[in-house]
Scaffold this motif. Structure first.
Motif, PDB file in Angstrom:
ATOM      1  N   VAL A   1       0.864  -1.172   0.000  1.00 33.85           N
ATOM      2  CA  VAL A   1       0.000   0.000   0.000  1.00 33.85           C
ATOM      3  C   VAL A   1       0.901   1.221   0.000  1.00 33.85           C
ATOM      4  CG1 VAL A   1      -1.733   1.316   1.276  1.00 33.85           C
ATOM      5  CG2 VAL A   1      -1.859  -1.175   1.219  1.00 33.85           C
ATOM      6  N   SER A  22      -5.836   0.724   1.307  1.00 34.05           N
ATOM      7  CA  SER A  22      -5.520   1.993   0.639  1.00 34.05           C
ATOM      8  C   SER A  22      -6.639   3.003   0.867  1.00 34.05           C
ATOM      9  CB  SER A  22      -5.247   1.793  -0.855  1.00 34.05           C
ATOM     10  OG  SER A  22      -6.383   1.292  -1.530  1.00 34.05           O
ATOM     11  N   TYR A  26      -2.705   0.381  -4.073  1.00 38.87           N
ATOM     12  CA  TYR A  26      -2.152  -0.883  -3.597  1.00 38.87           C
ATOM     13  C   TYR A  26      -1.724  -1.705  -4.795  1.00 38.87           C
ATOM     14  CZ  TYR A  26      -6.328  -3.132  -5.318  1.00 38.87           C
ATOM     15  OH  TYR A  26      -7.308  -3.584  -6.160  1.00 38.87           O
TER      16      TYR A  26
END
Length: 196
Positions: free
Chosen positions: A32, A148, A191
């Motif tokens: 992430v 994320s 991500y």
């Protein structure tokens, strides 16, 4: 930021099969953050200015005085890790002043929501244990999307602990919200599911 977790699994079956499954599962990771290829800021030349990944780093760690960076750089160019070069500088000059307070983004958001993220990772583990590689990958994709999203939400989270903008910054940008200006940095958070 690499999301990692641990799990304890017991089986009455062939222990070698279980070891192989766990080894295979360990090859996949969810990252992430801001991938390099997507780091440029909207409307800016990639070779000029600062990109979103660099901006996130600066806000996470703060900005050092120019003289400090210049003095530390030769040591880092010789292979000395940043922390040792920083330690040498502080020993010589004392604690430097921050021109911009640190406002950690990714690690702090992941830490705050680690239990919820772990819950999102469980289906990936279960799928992989059942031999469903596609299901494992899809589970990691869902966990990455969730994580994320939590990082993006952290920008406006009143509990993020970020120092407020200075009056001068508020006047210049017309907002008292730290790290919320064009939205480019926030939208760059994403991500990636990858293999080690």
């Amino acid at each position: 930021m690499v999301m990692k977790g641990t799990a304890t699994v017991t089986s009455k079956g062939d222990p070698n099969i279980l070891k192989k499954i766990m080894a295979d599962l360990g090859k996949l990771e969810v990252y992430v953050g801001i991938p390099e290829e997507e780091a440029s800021r909207e409307g800016e030349n990639k070779n000029e200015g600062i990109n979103n990944a660099e901006l996130a780093y600066i806000h996470t760690h703060g900005i050092r005085a120019g003289s400090m960076r210049e003095e530390m750089q030769p040591n880092m160019n010789k292979g000395m890790p940043y922390s040792k070069a920083y330690e040498m500088y502080v020993q010589e000059h004392g604690s430097p002043l921050w021109h911009s307070p640190p406002r950690p983004i990714i690690e702090s958001a992941i830490e705050k929501h680690k239990d919820k993220i772990a819950d999102k990772l469980k289906p990936a583990l279960k799928a992989r244990l059942n031999g469903d590689e596609q299901g494992a990958r899809e589970g990691l994709e869902k966990a990455g999307m969730f994580a994320s999203g939590k990082v993006k939400d952290f920008f406006t989270d009143p509990e993020n602990g970020w120092a407020p903008n200075t009056p001068k910054t508020i006047e210049e940008k017309g907002s008292d919200r730290p790290l919320v200006d064009t939205g480019s940095l926030r939208q760059a958070i994403t991500y990636v599911v990858g293999e080690k």
